[in-house]
Design a protein around this motif. Structure first.
Motif, PDB file in Angstrom:
ATOM      1  N   LEU A  31       0.867  -1.175   0.000  1.00  0.00           N
ATOM      2  CA  LEU A  31       0.000   0.000   0.000  1.00  0.00           C
ATOM      3  C   LEU A  31       0.905   1.226   0.000  1.00  0.00           C
ATOM      4  N   ILE A  32       0.745   2.059  -1.019  1.00  0.00           N
ATOM      5  CA  ILE A  32       1.581   3.248  -1.131  1.00  0.00           C
ATOM      6  C   ILE A  32       0.678   4.480  -1.105  1.00  0.00           C
ATOM      7  N   THR A  33       1.004   5.426  -0.244  1.00  0.00           N
ATOM      8  CA  THR A  33       0.306   6.699  -0.169  1.00  0.00           C
ATOM      9  C   THR A  33       1.258   7.786  -0.657  1.00  0.00           C
ATOM     10  N   VAL A  34       0.818   8.553  -1.640  1.00  0.00           N
ATOM     11  CA  VAL A  34       1.628   9.634  -2.192  1.00  0.00           C
ATOM     12  C   VAL A  34       0.899  10.943  -1.932  1.00  0.00           C
ATOM     13  N   LYS A  35       1.594  11.873  -1.281  1.00  0.00           N
ATOM     14  CA  LYS A  35       1.010  13.176  -0.957  1.00  0.00           C
ATOM     15  C   LYS A  35       1.910  14.290  -1.481  1.00  0.00           C
ATOM     16  N   ASN A  36       1.289  15.368  -1.902  1.00  0.00           N
ATOM     17  CA  ASN A  36       2.013  16.589  -2.259  1.00  0.00           C
ATOM     18  C   ASN A  36       3.061  16.392  -3.349  1.00  0.00           C
ATOM     19  N   ILE A  37       2.769  15.503  -4.276  1.00  0.00           N
ATOM     20  CA  ILE A  37       3.618  15.359  -5.460  1.00  0.00           C
ATOM     21  C   ILE A  37       2.712  15.535  -6.669  1.00  0.00           C
ATOM     22  N   ASP A  38       2.601  16.775  -7.113  1.00  0.00           N
ATOM     23  CA  ASP A  38       1.770  17.083  -8.265  1.00  0.00           C
ATOM     24  C   ASP A  38       2.530  16.748  -9.546  1.00  0.00           C
ATOM     25  N   CYS A  39       1.824  16.158 -10.491  1.00  0.00           N
ATOM     26  CA  CYS A  39       2.442  15.727 -11.747  1.00  0.00           C
ATOM     27  C   CYS A  39       2.255  16.783 -12.832  1.00  0.00           C
ATOM     28  N   PHE A  40       2.864  17.947 -12.633  1.00  0.00           N
ATOM     29  CA  PHE A  40       2.787  19.017 -13.619  1.00  0.00           C
ATOM     30  C   PHE A  40       3.907  18.909 -14.650  1.00  0.00           C
ATOM     31  N   THR A  41       4.944  18.129 -14.356  1.00  0.00           N
ATOM     32  CA  THR A  41       6.051  17.976 -15.300  1.00  0.00           C
ATOM     33  C   THR A  41       6.086  16.544 -15.814  1.00  0.00           C
ATOM     34  N   GLU A  42       6.731  16.345 -16.947  1.00  0.00           N
ATOM     35  CA  GLU A  42       6.864  15.014 -17.526  1.00  0.00           C
ATOM     36  C   GLU A  42       7.645  14.094 -16.591  1.00  0.00           C
ATOM     37  N   GLU A  43       8.665  14.621 -15.929  1.00  0.00           N
ATOM     38  CA  GLU A  43       9.458  13.801 -15.005  1.00  0.00           C
ATOM     39  C   GLU A  43       8.572  13.230 -13.895  1.00  0.00           C
ATOM     40  N   ARG A  44       7.744  14.073 -13.307  1.00  0.00           N
ATOM     41  CA  ARG A  44       6.873  13.622 -12.219  1.00  0.00           C
ATOM     42  C   ARG A  44       5.820  12.641 -12.736  1.00  0.00           C
ATOM     43  N   HIS A  45       5.250  12.916 -13.891  1.00  0.00           N
ATOM     44  CA  HIS A  45       4.243  12.013 -14.440  1.00  0.00           C
ATOM     45  C   HIS A  45       4.879  10.679 -14.820  1.00  0.00           C
ATOM     46  N   SER A  46       6.117  10.712 -15.267  1.00  0.00           N
ATOM     47  CA  SER A  46       6.844   9.490 -15.598  1.00  0.00           C
ATOM     48  C   SER A  46       7.017   8.603 -14.364  1.00  0.00           C
ATOM     49  N   VAL A  47       7.338   9.216 -13.232  1.00  0.00           N
ATOM     50  CA  VAL A  47       7.491   8.449 -11.983  1.00  0.00           C
ATOM     51  C   VAL A  47       6.144   7.857 -11.579  1.00  0.00           C
ATOM     52  N   PHE A  48       5.068   8.633 -11.709  1.00  0.00           N
ATOM     53  CA  PHE A  48       3.733   8.111 -11.405  1.00  0.00           C
ATOM     54  C   PHE A  48       3.401   6.918 -12.307  1.00  0.00           C
ATOM     55  N   ARG A  49       3.699   7.012 -13.588  1.00  0.00           N
ATOM     56  CA  ARG A  49       3.425   5.902 -14.518  1.00  0.00           C
ATOM     57  C   ARG A  49       4.217   4.656 -14.127  1.00  0.00           C
ATOM     58  N   LYS A  50       5.451   4.839 -13.701  1.00  0.00           N
ATOM     59  CA  LYS A  50       6.254   3.698 -13.252  1.00  0.00           C
ATOM     60  C   LYS A  50       5.664   3.087 -11.983  1.00  0.00           C
ATOM     61  N   LEU A  51       5.197   3.942 -11.074  1.00  0.00           N
ATOM     62  CA  LEU A  51       4.592   3.456  -9.833  1.00  0.00           C
ATOM     63  C   LEU A  51       3.344   2.636 -10.122  1.00  0.00           C
ATOM     64  N   ILE A  52       2.455   3.172 -10.929  1.00  0.00           N
ATOM     65  CA  ILE A  52       1.176   2.508 -11.174  1.00  0.00           C
ATOM     66  C   ILE A  52       1.340   1.259 -12.050  1.00  0.00           C
ATOM     67  N   ASN A  53       2.534   1.079 -12.604  1.00  0.00           N
ATOM     68  CA  ASN A  53       2.825  -0.109 -13.399  1.00  0.00           C
ATOM     69  C   ASN A  53       3.613  -1.158 -12.604  1.00  0.00           C
ATOM     70  N   CYS A  54       3.978  -0.870 -11.340  1.00  0.00           N
ATOM     71  CA  CYS A  54       4.710  -1.846 -10.507  1.00  0.00           C
ATOM     72  C   CYS A  54       3.862  -3.104 -10.350  1.00  0.00           C
ATOM     73  N   GLN A  55       4.423  -4.239 -10.694  1.00  0.00           N
ATOM     74  CA  GLN A  55       3.672  -5.491 -10.713  1.00  0.00           C
ATOM     75  C   GLN A  55       3.195  -5.949  -9.346  1.00  0.00           C
ATOM     76  N   ILE A  56       3.791  -5.454  -8.271  1.00  0.00           N
ATOM     77  CA  ILE A  56       3.369  -5.894  -6.943  1.00  0.00           C
ATOM     78  C   ILE A  56       2.470  -4.880  -6.242  1.00  0.00           C
ATOM     79  N   LEU A  57       2.204  -3.731  -6.874  1.00  0.00           N
ATOM     80  CA  LEU A  57       1.372  -2.695  -6.253  1.00  0.00           C
ATOM     81  C   LEU A  57      -0.080  -3.155  -6.185  1.00  0.00           C
ATOM     82  N   HIS A  58      -0.674  -3.068  -4.997  1.00  0.00           N
ATOM     83  CA  HIS A  58      -2.074  -3.455  -4.823  1.00  0.00           C
ATOM     84  C   HIS A  58      -2.961  -2.264  -4.491  1.00  0.00           C
TER      85      HIS A  58
END
Length: 171
Positions: free
Chosen positions: A74-101
């Motif tokens: 379980l991952i909680t992410v706060k105060n990391i707005d995805c206004f830049t490609e770098e930040r959105h890229s990290v979010f895409r990697k997170l939501i694609n983690c095979q073990i994330l529930h």
């Protein structure tokens, strides 16, 4: 919040036999210590405002050697707005983690990736202040394990909706 005298964060790397880690807050603990916990099977973590910590959590989850025995992170992410490609890229990697529930995301996203770029193990997602441009339900409905979605203060197609929306597949 707890603070160490030199503000280095709590050292947890010596807990090599630890199997369950709840309330791991990256503001207080060193994310790098997760790599030392070779027997960790359950992780509940909060990343608050630090993109580098989120990158390390994503890296840890992607390189965990025993995915089959890792239970429902379980991952909680706060105060990391995805206004830049770098930040959105990290979010895409997170939501694609095979073990994330379970993912709680509090911050601007604008859009979520297509369903084929979201891990099929995701069972719950909560989006707060995401300001989505399109209705995410058409994407999230295609995820096989999703049990529920909650969106608070969502913005779809330019309209602000202040109510909490809860969605369960098949309803």
């Amino acid at each position: 919040m707890f603070q160490t005298p030199n503000n280095d964060g709590l050292y947890l790397g010596s807990l090599k036999e630890l199997e369950t880690l709840e309330n791991f807050d990256t503001r207080v603990c060193n994310v790098g210590d997760l790599g030392e916990m070779k027997k960790l099977r359950h992780l509940s973590s909060t990343v608050d405002g630090n993109l580098e910590d989120l990158k390390q959590i994503v890296h840890y989850m992607n390189t965990t050697s025993d995915h089959a025995n890792f239970l429902r992170p379980l991952i909680t992410v706060k105060n990391i707005d995805c206004f830049t490609e770098e930040r959105h890229s990290v979010f895409r990697k997170l939501i694609n983690c095979q073990i994330l529930h379970t993912l709680y995301m509090d911050g601007h996203l604008g859009q979520i990736p297509p369903h084929y770029l979201i891990t099929s193990s995701l069972t719950e997602i909560v989006l707060i202040g995401s300001q989505l441009k399109e209705d995410p339900m058409t994407t999230l409905d295609k995820l096989p394990e999703i049990a529920g979605t909650r969106i608070a203060r969502r913005r779809i197609c330019g309209e602000e909706n202040e109510m909490l929306c809860t969605w369960f597949p098949g309803t």
